[in-house]
Design an enzyme around this catalytic site. Structure first.
Site, mmCIF file in Angstrom:
data_model
loop_
_atom_site.group_PDB
_atom_site.id
_atom_site.type_symbol
_atom_site.label_atom_id
_atom_site.label_comp_id
_atom_site.label_asym_id
_atom_site.label_seq_id
_atom_site.Cartn_x
_atom_site.Cartn_y
_atom_site.Cartn_z
ATOM 1 N N GLY A 128 0.828 -1.209 0.000
ATOM 2 C CA GLY A 128 0.000 0.000 0.000
ATOM 3 C C GLY A 128 0.859 1.254 0.000
ATOM 4 O O GLY A 128 1.040 1.889 1.050
ATOM 5 N N TYR A 129 1.408 1.591 -1.143
ATOM 6 C CA TYR A 129 2.230 2.801 -1.264
ATOM 7 C C TYR A 129 1.478 3.890 -2.045
ATOM 8 O O TYR A 129 1.249 4.982 -1.554
ATOM 9 C CB TYR A 129 3.544 2.490 -2.007
ATOM 10 C CG TYR A 129 4.664 1.895 -1.173
ATOM 11 C CD1 TYR A 129 4.430 1.227 0.010
ATOM 12 C CD2 TYR A 129 5.990 1.987 -1.607
ATOM 13 C CE1 TYR A 129 5.475 0.671 0.741
ATOM 14 C CE2 TYR A 129 7.043 1.443 -0.878
ATOM 15 C CZ TYR A 129 6.775 0.784 0.292
ATOM 16 O OH TYR A 129 7.814 0.249 1.017
ATOM 17 N N SER A 130 1.102 3.567 -3.310
ATOM 18 C CA SER A 130 0.581 4.600 -4.216
ATOM 19 C C SER A 130 -0.796 5.097 -3.787
ATOM 20 O O SER A 130 -1.606 4.349 -3.230
ATOM 21 C CB SER A 130 0.469 4.038 -5.635
ATOM 22 O OG SER A 130 1.714 3.539 -6.041
ATOM 23 N N GLU A 245 15.525 -7.319 -4.119
ATOM 24 C CA GLU A 245 15.286 -7.982 -5.401
ATOM 25 C C GLU A 245 15.174 -6.955 -6.524
ATOM 26 O O GLU A 245 14.124 -6.766 -7.132
ATOM 27 C CB GLU A 245 14.012 -8.848 -5.379
ATOM 28 C CG GLU A 245 14.203 -10.218 -6.043
ATOM 29 C CD GLU A 245 14.570 -10.205 -7.530
ATOM 30 O OE1 GLU A 245 15.790 -10.273 -7.808
ATOM 31 O OE2 GLU A 245 13.688 -10.143 -8.372
ATOM 32 N N GLU A 375 10.010 6.964 -17.377
ATOM 33 C CA GLU A 375 10.512 8.351 -17.336
ATOM 34 C C GLU A 375 11.339 8.573 -16.067
ATOM 35 O O GLU A 375 12.407 9.193 -16.105
ATOM 36 C CB GLU A 375 9.353 9.355 -17.373
ATOM 37 C CG GLU A 375 8.635 9.448 -18.713
ATOM 38 C CD GLU A 375 7.683 8.280 -18.971
ATOM 39 O OE1 GLU A 375 7.337 7.561 -18.015
ATOM 40 O OE2 GLU A 375 7.295 8.075 -20.138
#
Ligand SMILES: Cc1cc2nc3c(=O)[nH]c(=O)nc-3n(C[C@H](O)[C@H](O)[C@H](O)COP(=O)(O)OP(=O)(O)OC[C@H]3O[C@@H](n4cnc5c(N)ncnc54)[C@H](O)[C@@H]3O)c2cc1C
Length: 391
Positions: A128-130, A245, A375
């Site tokens: 749960g980051y973004s 990883e 990008e």
């Protein structure tokens, strides 16, 4: 420069190959997330992997691993990805991301509870980051956790969560100090997805599959004991997690497998009486993809050998991610060129190569966005690798 593997490394490769052949059979087809997915078979297969400590080959033995170094782990993963071993969606967040972080930052209680469950494949984790307004600029995240007695209370939302709908637990970055500079007011928490106040909304991708999700948190109470690392220092825990990883061998190995599938198909099938493999355009495209896949593989092993030597790969890891993920898109494109109209069918009796390329063509589109977009990777290579000025 010596690119060869030691006899011990070759022996490991053969051991993993034999296991995969025995358990999955020759030419096993990884079905992706939904079409023909046999979760029961996969759970049973997980148990077999766990029994051999194959879910955590790189973990130290004291935590239930095989204690393999990074290069050996990369060889191991290369074989697993090439064979299409179906366990990754279920386990990778726990085994490759959270587990190693808990070993460094976790409390004794956290290690005792979670590491054995991860090593046995019995607890599936989501990342749960973004958030809707925080992706590349992750430190701007605004999901809030306030302290109330012995609990954190979480309010906000996370998005693009791979496997959020099948996960048992989530690790999450939350803002705990909105007054502090943005990197310094973030904490890293872990919690059970069945906690009251958590709701999950599926997000269906371009290929029609349900892989990603958005979660909403309304007064979700998480015990303070579930804080990993220090309060308001979670950014550094979260960043360390992203360093594990990093070799990117998954991209190269998957591409190799798909190219080999295409070569085999092109040898067996004809058009206007000529084998596909004898057509110059087909030979040329396959040859180019094969060279690129070999390059991707070497970049990945370079990253792994740097890590094994105690160095921190930076632009090298960005190269592996960017080149490998964009190569997957090119290989998928080559596949739909070669397979023609039937290659565009996802499933059904007329689909060729199990409809893999039709699906792959669509579901490799996000590969150059997830885990840091192309990008952003180019920016890293330009500034940290080439020393170009920031703009
Ligand atoms: C299939 C998939 C699975 C994912 N799984 C997870 C998951 O399990 N857990 C999780 O937390 N997240 C997950 N993500 C989210 C992923 O990490 C983000 O999508 C990614 O970090 C980009 O963030 P964003 O979508 O908000 O795009 P934005 O950051 O809004 O970017 C939009 C566009 O602007 C470009 N851009 C942004 N900043 C710059 C810059 N400084 N210079 C040049 N260009 C720039 C980007 O490259 C992109 O093209 C997943 C995403 C996908 C597609």
């Amino acid at each position: 420069m010596d690119y060869s593997f030691t006899p011990e490394e070759e022996a490991l490769r053969q051991e993993v190959r034999s296991f995969l052949l025995q358990e999955l059979g020759p030419g096993y087809n990884d079905t992706g997330w939904e079409h023909g997915k046999d979760w029961e078979f996969e759970r049973a297969y997980l148990k077999k992997l766990a029994a051999r400590k194959y879910l955590t080959p790189g973990w130290p033995t004291e935590y239930g691993g095989l204690g393999l170094g990074i290069v050996k782990q990369t060889i191991f993963n290369e074989e697993m990805y090439y064979a299409g071993s179906p366990h990754f969606p279920l386990t990778i967040n726990g085994t490759d991301l959270l587990g190693p972080v808990l070993m460094i930052y976790g409390t004794d209680e956290q290690k005792k509870e979670h590491l054995p469950l991860i090593a046995r494949g019995e607890r599936v984790w989501a990342q749960g980051y973004s958030e809707p307004n925080s992706g590349s600029d992750l430190a701007s995240l605004s999901t809030r956790a306030t302290i109330d007695g012995d609990d954190f209370v979480i309010n906000g939302t996370k998005i693009w969560t791979t496997g959020g709908h099948i996960a048992d637990w989530m690790f999450i970055l939350v803002r705990t100090d909105p007054e502090a500079p943005k990197h310094r007011g973030i904490s890293f928490l872990i919690f059970d997805m069945n906690t009251p106040g958590v709701s999950i909304q599926p997000l269906i991708d371009a290929s029609g599959e349900h892989v990603i999700n958005q979660e909403f948190f309304e007064n979700v109470r998480v015990p303070r004991a579930n804080l990993v690392g220090e309060l308001n220092r979670g950014w550094y825990v979260g960043a360390a997690l992203l360093d594990f990883e990093r070799s990117g061998i998954s991209w190269a190995a998957r591409c190799m497998r798909r190219i080999d599938d295409l070569i085999a198909y092109s040898k067996e099938h004809t058009i206007d009486g000529r084998r596909l493999i004898d057509l110059p355009a087909v030979r040329s495209e396959l040859t180019e993809r094969r060279i690129e896949a070999e390059c991707a593989r070497f970049i990945s092993y370079r990253v792994a050998s740097m890590q094994d030597a105690g160095q921190i790969p930076n632009q090298e890891a960005s190269m592996a991610k960017m080149f490998g993920s964009e190569l997957q898109q090119r290989v998928a494109n080559t596949g739909v060129h070669i397979l023609g109209l039937r290659g565009q069918l996802h499933h059904g009796p007329s689909a060729v190569l199990h409809g893999n390329f039709a699906r792959w063509y669509l579901n490799t589109i996000p590969d150059s966005i997830e885990s840091g977009s192309s990008e952003i990777q180019r920016n890293v290579i330009a500034t940290r690798g080439l020393g170009l000025p920031r703009i």
